[in-house]
Design a protein around this motif. Structure first.
Motif: not given
Ligand code: GUN
Ligand code: ZN
Length: 429
Positions: A30-32, A45-46, A51-53
Protein backbone atom coordinates in the motif's frame (compact mmCIF):
# COMPACT_ATOMS: atom_id res chain seq x y z
CA UNK A 1 2.70 23.38 -9.75
CA UNK A 2 0.57 20.23 -10.23
CA UNK A 3 0.88 17.65 -7.49
CA UNK A 4 -0.78 14.23 -7.60
CA UNK A 5 -0.61 11.14 -5.44
CA UNK A 6 -1.35 7.61 -6.64
CA UNK A 7 -2.16 5.20 -3.86
CA UNK A 8 -2.19 1.42 -4.27
CA UNK A 9 0.06 -1.62 -4.64
CA UNK A 10 3.26 -0.49 -6.39
CA UNK A 11 6.27 -2.35 -7.76
CA UNK A 12 9.38 -1.30 -9.64
CA UNK A 13 13.03 -2.30 -10.03
CA UNK A 14 16.13 -0.61 -8.69
CA UNK A 15 18.51 -2.96 -10.51
CA UNK A 16 18.61 -6.30 -12.37
CA UNK A 17 17.12 -9.28 -10.47
CA UNK A 18 19.44 -11.58 -12.44
CA UNK A 19 22.39 -10.14 -10.53
CA UNK A 20 20.79 -8.72 -7.36
CA UNK A 21 17.92 -11.14 -6.74
CA UNK A 22 15.00 -9.74 -4.73
CA UNK A 23 17.12 -6.78 -3.58
CA UNK A 24 16.48 -5.47 -7.08
CA UNK A 25 12.74 -5.14 -6.42
CA UNK A 26 10.91 -2.48 -4.46
CA UNK A 27 7.37 -3.60 -3.61
CA UNK A 28 4.83 -1.65 -1.57
CA UNK A 29 1.57 -3.38 -0.67
CA UNK A 30 0.00 0.00 0.00
CA UNK A 31 2.17 2.79 -1.31
CA UNK A 32 1.89 6.30 -2.60
CA UNK A 33 3.62 7.52 -5.75
CA UNK A 34 3.90 11.29 -5.64
CA UNK A 35 4.14 13.20 -8.91
CA UNK A 36 4.95 16.84 -9.42
CA UNK A 37 4.59 18.47 -12.83
CA UNK A 38 4.98 15.13 -14.63
CA UNK A 39 8.05 13.92 -12.68
CA UNK A 40 8.38 11.44 -9.83
CA UNK A 41 8.62 13.33 -6.56
CA UNK A 42 8.63 10.38 -4.18
CA UNK A 43 7.50 6.88 -3.30
CA UNK A 44 6.59 5.77 0.21
CA UNK A 45 4.38 3.53 2.32
CA UNK A 46 0.93 5.15 2.34
CA UNK A 47 0.56 5.08 6.11
CA UNK A 48 3.79 7.07 6.52
CA UNK A 49 2.81 9.98 4.33
CA UNK A 50 -0.92 10.00 3.73
CA UNK A 51 -1.59 12.32 6.67
CA UNK A 52 1.05 14.80 5.55
CA UNK A 53 -0.02 15.23 1.93
CA UNK A 54 -0.62 18.91 1.13
CA UNK A 55 -4.26 19.91 0.76
CA UNK A 56 -3.94 20.76 -2.94
CA UNK A 57 -2.74 17.27 -3.93
CA UNK A 58 -4.97 15.33 -6.31
CA UNK A 59 -5.35 11.84 -4.86
CA UNK A 60 -6.06 8.68 -6.90
CA UNK A 61 -6.72 5.38 -5.16
CA UNK A 62 -6.05 2.31 -7.34
CA UNK A 63 -7.65 -0.84 -5.95
CA UNK A 64 -7.35 -4.50 -7.01
CA UNK A 65 -4.43 -3.57 -9.19
CA UNK A 66 -0.69 -2.93 -9.24
CA UNK A 67 1.16 0.17 -10.45
CA UNK A 68 4.32 -0.48 -12.44
CA UNK A 69 6.44 1.66 -14.76
CA UNK A 70 5.23 1.91 -18.36
CA UNK A 71 6.43 -0.81 -20.70
CA UNK A 72 9.24 -0.33 -23.21
CA UNK A 73 9.08 -1.95 -26.63
CA UNK A 74 12.66 -2.02 -27.92
CA UNK A 75 11.86 -3.09 -31.49
CA UNK A 76 8.73 -2.41 -33.51
CA UNK A 77 7.73 -1.25 -37.03
CA UNK A 78 4.87 1.25 -37.12
CA UNK A 79 4.28 0.89 -40.89
CA UNK A 80 3.55 -2.81 -40.46
CA UNK A 81 0.25 -2.43 -38.56
CA UNK A 82 -1.69 -3.46 -41.62
CA UNK A 83 0.20 -6.74 -42.13
CA UNK A 84 0.14 -8.01 -38.57
CA UNK A 85 -0.95 -11.66 -38.64
CA UNK A 86 -0.14 -12.27 -42.32
CA UNK A 87 -0.33 -15.96 -43.19
CA UNK A 88 2.19 -18.41 -44.40
CA UNK A 89 5.73 -17.11 -44.91
CA UNK A 90 9.13 -16.85 -43.25
CA UNK A 91 11.35 -13.79 -43.14
CA UNK A 92 12.67 -13.25 -46.67
CA UNK A 93 9.43 -14.24 -48.42
CA UNK A 94 7.41 -12.39 -45.80
CA UNK A 95 9.33 -9.19 -46.61
CA UNK A 96 8.68 -9.56 -50.35
CA UNK A 97 5.08 -10.70 -50.10
CA UNK A 98 3.68 -8.60 -47.29
CA UNK A 99 6.08 -6.02 -45.92
CA UNK A 100 7.45 -4.16 -48.91
CA UNK A 101 4.03 -3.62 -50.56
CA UNK A 102 2.65 -2.28 -47.25
CA UNK A 103 5.58 0.08 -46.74
CA UNK A 104 5.09 1.51 -50.25
CA UNK A 105 2.01 3.41 -49.06
CA UNK A 106 4.01 5.54 -46.61
CA UNK A 107 5.18 7.82 -49.41
CA UNK A 108 1.80 9.49 -48.82
CA UNK A 109 1.96 11.71 -45.73
CA UNK A 110 -1.76 11.54 -45.02
CA UNK A 111 -1.67 7.77 -44.93
CA UNK A 112 1.42 7.76 -42.72
CA UNK A 113 -0.28 10.19 -40.33
CA UNK A 114 -3.36 8.02 -40.01
CA UNK A 115 -1.33 4.89 -39.28
CA UNK A 116 0.95 6.73 -36.81
CA UNK A 117 -2.16 7.79 -34.86
CA UNK A 118 -3.56 4.28 -34.85
CA UNK A 119 -0.21 2.79 -33.87
CA UNK A 120 0.43 5.12 -30.92
CA UNK A 121 -3.10 4.67 -29.61
CA UNK A 122 -2.54 0.93 -29.77
CA UNK A 123 0.70 1.24 -27.79
CA UNK A 124 -1.06 3.28 -25.11
CA UNK A 125 -3.89 0.72 -24.89
CA UNK A 126 -1.25 -1.92 -24.27
CA UNK A 127 0.65 0.07 -21.66
CA UNK A 128 3.71 0.70 -23.83
CA UNK A 129 4.94 4.18 -23.06
CA UNK A 130 8.27 4.18 -24.94
CA UNK A 131 9.33 2.38 -28.10
CA UNK A 132 12.19 2.16 -30.57
CA UNK A 133 10.40 2.29 -33.89
CA UNK A 134 11.16 1.66 -37.56
CA UNK A 135 9.65 4.07 -40.09
CA UNK A 136 9.88 3.37 -43.82
CA UNK A 137 12.42 4.59 -46.36
CA UNK A 138 10.29 7.75 -46.80
CA UNK A 139 11.36 10.62 -44.54
CA UNK A 140 7.73 11.80 -44.42
CA UNK A 141 6.85 8.56 -42.59
CA UNK A 142 9.12 9.68 -39.76
CA UNK A 143 7.76 13.24 -39.74
CA UNK A 144 4.26 11.77 -39.40
CA UNK A 145 5.37 9.51 -36.57
CA UNK A 146 7.14 12.21 -34.57
CA UNK A 147 4.23 14.63 -34.97
CA UNK A 148 1.85 12.03 -33.56
CA UNK A 149 4.24 11.16 -30.70
CA UNK A 150 4.77 14.82 -29.86
CA UNK A 151 1.02 15.42 -29.73
CA UNK A 152 0.75 12.70 -27.06
CA UNK A 153 3.90 13.82 -25.21
CA UNK A 154 5.41 10.33 -25.56
CA UNK A 155 9.08 9.42 -25.22
CA UNK A 156 9.71 7.75 -28.57
CA UNK A 157 12.65 6.95 -30.82
CA UNK A 158 12.23 6.50 -34.57
CA UNK A 159 14.24 6.58 -37.77
CA UNK A 160 13.96 6.50 -41.53
CA UNK A 161 14.89 3.16 -43.06
CA UNK A 162 18.12 3.23 -45.06
CA UNK A 163 17.84 0.68 -47.89
CA UNK A 164 19.69 0.99 -51.19
CA UNK A 165 19.63 -2.56 -52.62
CA UNK A 166 17.80 -5.90 -52.68
CA UNK A 167 14.41 -4.24 -52.32
CA UNK A 168 11.81 -3.02 -54.84
CA UNK A 169 12.83 0.17 -56.68
CA UNK A 170 9.99 2.12 -55.09
CA UNK A 171 11.50 1.51 -51.64
CA UNK A 172 15.14 2.24 -52.38
CA UNK A 173 17.18 5.28 -51.48
CA UNK A 174 20.88 5.87 -52.18
CA UNK A 175 23.81 6.28 -49.80
CA UNK A 176 23.74 10.06 -50.39
CA UNK A 177 19.97 10.54 -50.13
CA UNK A 178 19.73 8.33 -47.04
CA UNK A 179 22.44 10.42 -45.40
CA UNK A 180 20.81 13.73 -46.34
CA UNK A 181 17.30 12.66 -45.35
CA UNK A 182 18.47 11.22 -42.01
CA UNK A 183 20.50 14.33 -41.32
CA UNK A 184 17.56 16.66 -41.84
CA UNK A 185 15.26 14.45 -39.75
CA UNK A 186 17.84 14.57 -36.95
CA UNK A 187 17.91 18.36 -37.20
CA UNK A 188 14.11 18.55 -37.12
CA UNK A 189 13.33 16.02 -34.42
CA UNK A 190 16.25 14.70 -32.39
CA UNK A 191 16.02 15.78 -28.73
CA UNK A 192 12.90 17.80 -29.49
CA UNK A 193 11.03 17.35 -26.21
CA UNK A 194 10.88 13.61 -25.55
CA UNK A 195 11.80 12.48 -29.08
CA UNK A 196 15.00 10.84 -30.24
CA UNK A 197 16.38 9.74 -33.58
CA UNK A 198 17.70 6.30 -34.55
CA UNK A 199 19.90 5.81 -37.62
CA UNK A 200 18.09 2.83 -39.18
CA UNK A 201 19.75 0.71 -41.88
CA UNK A 202 17.14 -2.04 -42.37
CA UNK A 203 19.62 -4.95 -42.25
CA UNK A 204 22.90 -5.89 -43.92
CA UNK A 205 21.32 -7.42 -47.07
CA UNK A 206 19.51 -4.20 -48.04
CA UNK A 207 22.42 -1.80 -47.49
CA UNK A 208 25.52 -1.48 -49.64
CA UNK A 209 28.87 -0.98 -47.90
CA UNK A 210 28.69 2.66 -49.03
CA UNK A 211 25.39 3.09 -47.22
CA UNK A 212 26.66 1.50 -44.00
CA UNK A 213 29.52 3.98 -44.20
CA UNK A 214 26.95 6.78 -44.32
CA UNK A 215 25.20 5.32 -41.28
CA UNK A 216 28.53 5.40 -39.43
CA UNK A 217 29.13 8.99 -40.53
CA UNK A 218 25.76 10.02 -39.05
CA UNK A 219 26.63 8.28 -35.77
CA UNK A 220 29.99 10.03 -35.72
CA UNK A 221 28.37 13.41 -36.22
CA UNK A 222 25.65 12.93 -33.58
CA UNK A 223 26.98 11.20 -30.49
CA UNK A 224 23.61 10.58 -28.83
CA UNK A 225 21.47 9.21 -31.69
CA UNK A 226 20.66 5.48 -31.65
CA UNK A 227 21.53 2.82 -34.20
CA UNK A 228 18.68 0.40 -34.90
CA UNK A 229 18.83 -2.61 -37.20
CA UNK A 230 18.23 -6.37 -37.48
CA UNK A 231 20.77 -9.09 -36.74
CA UNK A 232 20.85 -12.85 -37.19
CA UNK A 233 17.12 -13.54 -37.22
CA UNK A 234 16.67 -16.29 -39.81
CA UNK A 235 19.13 -18.91 -41.07
CA UNK A 236 18.55 -18.11 -44.77
CA UNK A 237 19.15 -14.44 -43.99
CA UNK A 238 22.43 -15.35 -42.24
CA UNK A 239 23.61 -17.35 -45.27
CA UNK A 240 22.74 -14.44 -47.54
CA UNK A 241 24.73 -12.01 -45.40
CA UNK A 242 27.75 -14.34 -45.57
CA UNK A 243 27.50 -14.29 -49.40
CA UNK A 244 27.06 -10.51 -49.60
CA UNK A 245 29.84 -9.69 -47.13
CA UNK A 246 32.39 -12.53 -47.61
CA UNK A 247 35.17 -10.55 -45.96
CA UNK A 248 33.27 -10.31 -42.63
CA UNK A 249 33.91 -13.06 -40.11
CA UNK A 250 30.26 -13.22 -39.03
CA UNK A 251 26.99 -11.26 -39.28
CA UNK A 252 27.71 -8.85 -36.43
CA UNK A 253 31.14 -8.19 -37.92
CA UNK A 254 29.47 -6.60 -40.97
CA UNK A 255 28.14 -3.85 -38.70
CA UNK A 256 31.25 -3.85 -36.54
CA UNK A 257 33.58 -3.18 -39.49
CA UNK A 258 31.68 0.06 -40.14
CA UNK A 259 31.77 1.12 -36.48
CA UNK A 260 28.05 0.65 -35.88
CA UNK A 261 28.28 -1.07 -32.47
CA UNK A 262 27.97 0.82 -29.19
CA UNK A 263 26.01 1.80 -26.12
CA UNK A 264 23.12 3.18 -28.18
CA UNK A 265 23.11 0.38 -30.80
CA UNK A 266 20.11 -1.95 -30.73
CA UNK A 267 20.11 -5.16 -32.75
CA UNK A 268 16.79 -6.95 -33.13
CA UNK A 269 16.72 -10.75 -32.69
CA UNK A 270 20.28 -12.14 -32.40
CA UNK A 271 19.03 -15.72 -32.51
CA UNK A 272 21.88 -17.44 -34.33
CA UNK A 273 24.95 -15.80 -32.80
CA UNK A 274 28.41 -17.29 -32.26
CA UNK A 275 30.47 -17.00 -29.09
CA UNK A 276 32.60 -14.34 -30.78
CA UNK A 277 29.52 -12.24 -31.58
CA UNK A 278 28.30 -12.41 -27.98
CA UNK A 279 31.70 -11.28 -26.75
CA UNK A 280 31.76 -8.39 -29.20
CA UNK A 281 28.25 -7.27 -28.19
CA UNK A 282 29.44 -7.17 -24.58
CA UNK A 283 32.71 -5.37 -25.38
CA UNK A 284 30.86 -2.64 -27.23
CA UNK A 285 27.94 -2.43 -24.72
CA UNK A 286 25.47 -3.10 -27.55
CA UNK A 287 21.91 -4.33 -27.01
CA UNK A 288 19.76 -7.18 -28.27
CA UNK A 289 16.01 -6.68 -28.65
CA UNK A 290 14.41 -10.06 -28.01
CA UNK A 291 11.19 -10.50 -30.00
CA UNK A 292 9.68 -13.87 -29.14
CA UNK A 293 6.22 -13.38 -30.70
CA UNK A 294 7.87 -12.55 -34.02
CA UNK A 295 10.45 -15.31 -33.76
CA UNK A 296 7.67 -17.85 -33.32
CA UNK A 297 5.19 -16.28 -35.74
CA UNK A 298 7.55 -16.05 -38.70
CA UNK A 299 9.37 -19.20 -37.63
CA UNK A 300 12.81 -17.68 -37.09
CA UNK A 301 14.00 -19.69 -34.10
CA UNK A 302 14.50 -19.74 -30.35
CA UNK A 303 16.56 -16.94 -28.78
CA UNK A 304 18.83 -18.16 -25.97
CA UNK A 305 18.48 -15.62 -23.17
CA UNK A 306 21.04 -17.54 -21.12
CA UNK A 307 23.73 -16.50 -23.61
CA UNK A 308 22.95 -12.85 -22.96
CA UNK A 309 23.04 -13.41 -19.19
CA UNK A 310 26.30 -15.37 -19.39
CA UNK A 311 27.96 -12.60 -21.40
CA UNK A 312 26.35 -9.68 -19.57
CA UNK A 313 24.76 -8.36 -22.76
CA UNK A 314 21.84 -5.94 -22.32
CA UNK A 315 18.47 -7.23 -23.51
CA UNK A 316 15.15 -5.48 -24.07
CA UNK A 317 11.84 -6.97 -25.19
CA UNK A 318 10.36 -6.13 -28.58
CA UNK A 319 7.06 -7.00 -30.18
CA UNK A 320 8.45 -6.56 -33.72
CA UNK A 321 4.95 -5.82 -35.01
CA UNK A 322 4.11 -6.79 -37.79
CA UNK A 323 6.46 -9.83 -37.69
CA UNK A 324 5.18 -10.19 -34.15
CA UNK A 325 1.47 -10.86 -33.84
CA UNK A 326 0.71 -8.70 -30.79
CA UNK A 327 1.28 -5.17 -29.53
CA UNK A 328 1.09 -6.44 -25.98
CA UNK A 329 4.26 -6.62 -23.90
CA UNK A 330 2.37 -8.97 -21.56
CA UNK A 331 1.80 -11.35 -24.50
CA UNK A 332 5.46 -10.89 -25.42
CA UNK A 333 6.50 -11.95 -21.92
CA UNK A 334 4.20 -14.96 -22.23
CA UNK A 335 5.98 -16.06 -25.42
CA UNK A 336 9.42 -15.24 -23.98
CA UNK A 337 8.62 -17.52 -21.07
CA UNK A 338 7.69 -20.37 -23.41
CA UNK A 339 10.74 -19.88 -25.65
CA UNK A 340 12.99 -20.03 -22.60
CA UNK A 341 11.12 -23.10 -21.32
CA UNK A 342 12.16 -24.85 -24.53
CA UNK A 343 15.73 -23.76 -23.82
CA UNK A 344 15.58 -25.16 -20.29
CA UNK A 345 15.58 -21.74 -18.57
CA UNK A 346 12.78 -20.49 -16.28
CA UNK A 347 12.20 -16.80 -16.96
CA UNK A 348 10.84 -15.48 -13.66
CA UNK A 349 7.96 -13.03 -13.24
CA UNK A 350 10.37 -10.43 -11.87
CA UNK A 351 13.04 -10.95 -14.51
CA UNK A 352 10.57 -10.53 -17.34
CA UNK A 353 8.92 -7.47 -15.81
CA UNK A 354 12.40 -6.03 -15.32
CA UNK A 355 13.14 -6.58 -19.03
CA UNK A 356 9.90 -4.79 -19.90
CA UNK A 357 10.69 -1.77 -17.69
CA UNK A 358 14.08 -0.83 -16.22
CA UNK A 359 15.93 -3.41 -18.35
CA UNK A 360 14.30 -1.97 -21.47
CA UNK A 361 15.27 1.53 -20.38
CA UNK A 362 18.88 0.42 -19.87
CA UNK A 363 18.78 -1.35 -23.23
CA UNK A 364 17.85 1.97 -24.85
CA UNK A 365 20.26 3.93 -22.64
CA UNK A 366 17.33 5.91 -21.24
CA UNK A 367 17.46 4.81 -17.61
CA UNK A 368 18.37 8.29 -16.46
CA UNK A 369 14.85 9.46 -17.37
CA UNK A 370 12.50 6.43 -17.42
CA UNK A 371 12.21 2.77 -16.37
CA UNK A 372 11.43 3.02 -12.67
CA UNK A 373 10.04 5.29 -9.95
CA UNK A 374 13.24 6.92 -8.73
CA UNK A 375 12.88 10.59 -7.84
CA UNK A 376 13.25 12.94 -10.79
CA UNK A 377 12.26 10.43 -13.48
CA UNK A 378 9.44 11.07 -15.92
CA UNK A 379 6.16 9.74 -14.55
CA UNK A 380 5.15 7.20 -17.21
CA UNK A 381 3.33 4.36 -15.47
CA UNK A 382 0.52 1.87 -15.88
CA UNK A 383 -2.09 0.27 -13.67
CA UNK A 384 -2.39 -3.49 -14.16
CA UNK A 385 -5.80 -4.90 -13.30
CA UNK A 386 -6.08 -7.96 -11.04
CA UNK A 387 -9.70 -8.29 -12.17
CA UNK A 388 -9.10 -7.76 -15.89
CA UNK A 389 -10.98 -10.86 -16.99
CA UNK A 390 -13.08 -13.43 -15.13
CA UNK A 391 -10.24 -15.93 -15.43
CA UNK A 392 -7.58 -13.53 -14.13
CA UNK A 393 -9.83 -12.51 -11.23
CA UNK A 394 -10.52 -16.15 -10.38
CA UNK A 395 -6.86 -17.16 -10.67
CA UNK A 396 -5.73 -14.23 -8.47
CA UNK A 397 -7.66 -15.69 -5.53
CA UNK A 398 -5.28 -18.63 -5.62
CA UNK A 399 -2.04 -16.62 -5.62
CA UNK A 400 -0.02 -16.41 -2.43
CA UNK A 401 2.27 -13.48 -3.22
CA UNK A 402 3.01 -10.69 -5.68
CA UNK A 403 5.36 -12.88 -7.68
CA UNK A 404 2.55 -15.31 -8.45
CA UNK A 405 0.11 -12.50 -9.20
CA UNK A 406 2.50 -10.87 -11.63
CA UNK A 407 3.17 -14.19 -13.32
CA UNK A 408 -0.57 -14.75 -13.81
CA UNK A 409 -0.93 -11.26 -15.33
CA UNK A 410 2.02 -11.99 -17.60
CA UNK A 411 0.72 -15.35 -18.75
CA UNK A 412 -2.99 -14.52 -19.04
CA UNK A 413 -2.93 -10.78 -19.64
CA UNK A 414 -3.03 -8.56 -22.71
CA UNK A 415 -4.36 -5.02 -23.32
CA UNK A 416 -7.37 -5.85 -21.12
CA UNK A 417 -5.04 -6.14 -18.13
CA UNK A 418 -3.82 -2.56 -18.62
CA UNK A 419 -6.51 -0.56 -16.82
CA UNK A 420 -4.78 2.81 -17.12
CA UNK A 421 -1.78 4.32 -18.90
CA UNK A 422 -0.29 7.57 -17.57
CA UNK A 423 2.18 9.72 -19.49
CA UNK A 424 4.17 12.35 -17.54
CA UNK A 425 1.48 12.26 -14.89
CA UNK A 426 -1.42 12.62 -17.37
CA UNK A 427 -3.90 9.82 -17.97
CA UNK A 428 -4.05 8.71 -21.63
CA UNK A 429 -5.95 5.43 -21.16
N1 GUN B 1 14.67 -7.95 -41.34
C1 GUN B 1 14.72 -6.96 -42.26
N2 GUN B 1 13.57 -6.27 -42.28
C2 GUN B 1 12.78 -6.83 -41.36
C3 GUN B 1 11.45 -6.54 -40.93
O1 GUN B 1 10.77 -5.62 -41.38
N3 GUN B 1 10.97 -7.34 -39.93
C4 GUN B 1 11.71 -8.35 -39.39
N4 GUN B 1 11.18 -9.07 -38.42
N5 GUN B 1 12.93 -8.64 -39.79
C5 GUN B 1 13.47 -7.89 -40.77
ZN1 ZN C 1 11.88 -5.99 -37.08
Amino acid sequence: MALSAHRGEILHFLSDPATDGEQAVEHLEDGILLIEDGYIKGLAEAEKIVEQLPAEVELFHHKESILVPGFLDTHIHYPQCEIIAAYGTQLLDWLETHTFPAEHRFSESAYAESVADFFLDELILNGTTTALVFGTVHPQSVDAFFQAAEARNLRMICGKVMMDRNAPDFLQDTPASSYDDSQSLIERWHNKGRLGYAVTPRFAPTSSPQQLEMAAKLLGEHSDVHLHTHLSENTRECEWVAELYPESKNYLDVYDKFGLLGRRSVFAHGIHLSEGEWCRLKQTDSTIAHCPTSNLFIGSGLFTYQNALDHGVKVGLGTDVGGGDSFSILRTINEAYKVQQLNGYNLSAFQSLYLATLGGAKALDLESCIGNFCVGKEADFIVLDYQATPLIEFRMKHCKDVKEKLFVLEMLGDDRAVRETWIMGQRLK
